[in-house]
Design an enzyme around this catalytic site. Structure first.
Site, short mmCIF file in Angstrom:
data_model
loop_
_atom_site.label_atom_id
_atom_site.label_comp_id
_atom_site.label_asym_id
_atom_site.label_seq_id
_atom_site.Cartn_x
_atom_site.Cartn_y
_atom_site.Cartn_z
N HIS A 1 38.03 48.33 31.67
CA HIS A 1 39.32 48.20 32.35
C HIS A 1 40.13 49.45 32.06
O HIS A 1 40.02 50.05 31.00
CB HIS A 1 40.07 46.96 31.85
CG HIS A 1 41.28 46.60 32.68
ND1 HIS A 1 42.50 47.20 32.48
CD2 HIS A 1 41.44 45.74 33.71
CE1 HIS A 1 43.37 46.70 33.34
NE2 HIS A 1 42.76 45.82 34.10
N ARG B 1 42.24 36.80 30.58
CA ARG B 1 41.98 36.07 31.82
C ARG B 1 40.50 35.69 31.92
O ARG B 1 40.15 34.65 32.48
CB ARG B 1 42.41 36.90 33.03
CG ARG B 1 43.89 37.25 33.04
CD ARG B 1 44.22 38.24 34.16
NE ARG B 1 43.48 39.48 34.00
CZ ARG B 1 43.46 40.47 34.91
NH1 ARG B 1 44.14 40.34 36.05
NH2 ARG B 1 42.77 41.57 34.69
N HIS C 1 39.61 47.29 43.32
CA HIS C 1 40.72 46.40 42.93
C HIS C 1 40.28 44.96 43.15
O HIS C 1 39.39 44.46 42.46
CB HIS C 1 41.96 46.77 43.74
CG HIS C 1 43.24 46.17 43.23
ND1 HIS C 1 43.36 45.57 41.99
CD2 HIS C 1 44.48 46.07 43.79
CE1 HIS C 1 44.60 45.15 41.81
NE2 HIS C 1 45.30 45.42 42.89
N ASP D 1 37.31 39.88 36.49
CA ASP D 1 36.36 39.81 37.60
C ASP D 1 34.96 39.39 37.17
O ASP D 1 34.16 38.94 37.99
CB ASP D 1 36.27 41.17 38.30
CG ASP D 1 37.61 41.59 38.88
OD1 ASP D 1 38.25 40.76 39.53
OD2 ASP D 1 38.01 42.76 38.67
N SER E 1 47.93 46.94 44.04
CA SER E 1 48.66 45.98 44.88
C SER E 1 50.12 45.88 44.47
O SER E 1 51.02 45.87 45.32
CB SER E 1 47.99 44.61 44.84
OG SER E 1 47.83 44.13 43.53
#
Length: 470
Positions: A353, A362, A307, A408, A277
Site C-alpha cells: 500500500h 480493513r 484504485h 482488496d 477518488s
C-alpha cells in the site's frame, strides 16, 4: 400508449412506491428532540465553531511550514506531499485508517447496529464523518429514515440506464447516471440564481443526502440489467436500513450477506483525502461543481485498476492460482508459485500500500468476518494461506516497503461466497460506499470556504533551473 412506455411506467412505479407490508419497524423512529437527530441541524451548530477554529489557527500559524517537497515527490505522483486538508479521516502508516479519530475496531464496537446485528450501520459512520461524534441509535435511525424518503430517482435516469448496451462497463453506467442526476441539484439551481456563499454548505448537504439516498437504487438497476435479465429491483422498503435495502434490490436475502454489506459499505467509505477518488471529488468540487458532478468525477477515478478496480484483479489472480495449483496445496508449493510470479516481473495483487506499513485493518475485519461465517470455504482458506506465506517472501525479496495485505486482498472472496460473483460489478459497490466519505468531506469543503485548488507546476527545464541542476 406503446409497450415500451408501459414497461417503463411499471418499472418506475415499482421503484418509487413503498412496501405495504406489516414488518415491525427496524428502528424506533420516534424521537423526543427533533433537533438532536436532524443531522443538518446538528451540523449547523458545529460549523460556526469549526469556522472560528480554522480562522484562528490560520491567523496564528498560517505561515508555518508543514513539510518539504523533493524532486522525487513531484515526479513520483506527489507521494508524501502534505498539501490537503481532509476533516473526515486520517491514514496512519502503522494503525491504518481512523475515521474522525476512531479506528475500525473502535467503530465496529461503538457505532449503532441494526437490531440483532453485529456490524456497524453505514448511516452511523456517515453521522460520525460529518459531525465528528459517535451517533446514538436514534440519530442513525433518523439518517435511515431520511435516505429512504429521498431515494426516488428521476425517470429520465431510469430510461437512460435501461437503454445502455450490455457492453458498457458497470462503472461507466454508474458514473453516467450520477452525472445525469445533476438535473436534480439544489446547489446548481441556487448558484445560478445568485445564492449567498454562506448557504453553499447547506445546498451541498442537501445534494449529498439526496445523492447518497439514490445510489443503491441506481446501482441495483445496473446490476439487474446486466446480470438478471433486466428485471426491476424491489422498491425501497422504508422499514429497512440503507445496506439492507441495497442487498434486497440486488436480489439477495441472506441475513449474513446483509451483515457483510453493512461492514463492506462502512469500511470502504473513506481513506483520507489523497487517494484518487477522494482527491478528485475535492478537486472538482473546488470549482463549485455540484456534488453530482464532483462525485461522478470521483467514480471515474475509482474505476481505474490502480484504485477501486484492484479488488477485482486480486480475485482474478487468486482464482487463477487456485485453478493452477488445484485443490489444497502445501505452503512450499505456494511459496514456489509466489516466487515464480515475482521472478517473472509480476506483483502479488492485494499486497502493499502506498501509505500503510502494516496489515490493513480493513483486511483484518473482513478476515474476522470470514473466520466466523465461512471458515471452511476453499477460496477463503487459500486467501488465509497466502496471508501466511506472502509477507515473508516479500520481506526476503526486499523490494516492497509494505509486505502486508490491503483491503482488496479479501473483499472479493467474501462477495463470491454469498453468490455475488460478477466481478465487473465490485467497483460499483465500492463507489456506493465511497460516496459517504467524499461527500461528507465535500460538505466541509464548502462550510470552510475552501478555494479552487490550483497548485503550481513546472516543466523539467524549469525544475532543473530551480534546483540548480546543469
Amino acid at each position: 400508449m406503446s409497450s415500451s412506455v408501459l414497461v417503463l411506467r411499471n418499472i418506475s412505479q415499482r421503484l418509487l412506491s413503498s412496501h405495504q407490508n406489516t414488518l415491525v419497524p427496524l428502528f424506533p423512529l420516534g424521537c423526543r428532540h427533533k433537533s438532536d437527530v436532524n443531522l443538518k441541524d446538528v451540523l449547523a451548530s458545529l460549523i460556526p465553531e469549526k469556522q472560528k477554529e480554522v480562522a484562528e489557527f490560520r491567523k496564528t500559524h498560517g505561515k508555518s511550514k508543514v513539510g518539504e517537497v523533493t524532486v522525487d515527490m513531484m515526479y513520483g505522483g506527489m507521494r508524501g506531499i502534505r498539501g490537503l486538508v481532509t476533516e473526515t479521516s486520517v491514514l496512519d502508516p502503522d494503525e491504518g485508517i481512523r475515521f474522525r479519530g476512531y479506528s475500525i475496531p473502535e467503530c465496529q464496537k461503538l457505532l449503532p447496529k441494526a437490531p440483532g446485528g453485529e456490524e456497524p450501520l453505514p448511516e452511523g459512520l456517515f453521522w460520525l464523518l460529518v459531525t465528528g461524534n459517535i451517533p446514538t441509535q436514534e440519530q442513525a435511525a433518523a439518517i435511515t429514515k431520511e435516505w429512504n424518503e429521498r431515494a426516488e430517482i428521476p425517470n429520465h435516469v431510469i430510461t437512460m440506464l435501461n437503454n445502455f448496451p450490455d457492453r458498457l462497463h458497470p462503472m461507466s453506467q454508474f458514473s453516467a447516471a450520477v452525472t445525469a442526476m445533476n438535473s436534480e441539484s439544489k446547489f446548481a439551481k441556487a448558484y445560478s440564481e445568485g445564492v449567498n456563499k454562506s448557504k453553499y454548505w447547506e445546498l451541498c448537504y442537501e445534494d449529498s443526502m439526496d445523492l447518497i439516498a439514490k445510489l443503491p437504487t441506481v446501482a441495483a438497476i445496473i446490476y439487474r440489467n446486466l446480470y438478471k435479465g433486466g428485471s426491476p429491483p424491489e422498491p425501497i422498503d422504508k422499514k429497512k436500513d440503507w445496506s439492507w435495502n441495497y442487498t434486497t434490490m440486488l436480489g439477495f436475502d441472506n441475513p449474513d450477506f446483509v451483515e457483510l454489506m453493512r461492514l463492506y459499505l462502512t469500511i470502504h467509505t473513506d481513506h483520507e483525502g489523497g487517494n484518487v477518488s477522494a482527491h478528485t471529488c475535492h478537486l472538482v468540487g473546488s470549482a463549485l461543481s455540484d456534488p453530482y458532478l464532483s462525485f461522478a468525477a470521483a467514480l471515474n477515478g475509482l474505476a481505474g485498476p490502480l484504485h477501486g478496480l484492484a479488488n477485482q484483479e486480486v480475485l482474478v489472480w487468486t482464482t487463477k492460482l487456485q485453478q493452477s495449483l488445484g485443490g489444497e496445496v502445501s505452503d512450499q508449493q505456494l511459496r514456489d508459485f509466489i516466487w515464480n510470479t515475482l521472478k517473472s516481473g509480476q506483483v502479488v495483487p492485494g499486497y502493499g500500500h502506498a501509505v500503510l506499513r502494516k496489515t490493513d485493518p480493513r483486511y483484518m475485519c473482513q478476515r474476522e468476518f470470514a473466520l466466523k461465517h465461512l471458515p471452511n470455504d476453499p477460496l477463503f482458506k487459500l486467501v488465509s494461506q497466502i496471508y501466511k506465506v506472502v509477507p515473508d517472501i516479500l520481506i526476503e525479496q526486499g523490494k516492497a516497503k509494505n509486505p502486508w495485505p490491503n483491503v482488496d486482498a479479501h473483499s472479493g472472496v467474501l462477495l463470491q461466497y454469498y453468490g455475488l460473483k460478477e466481478m465487473n460489478y465490485y467497483t460499483v459497490m465500492f463507489g456506493v460506499s465511497r460516496a459517504l466519505g467524499v461527500l461528507a468531506s465535500l460538505i466541509w469543503d464548502r462550510a470552510l470556504g475552501l478555494p479552487i485548488e490550483r497548485p503550481k507546476s513546472f516543466d523539467t527545464p524549469h525544475l532543473k533551473k530551480l534546483v540548480g541542476a546543469q
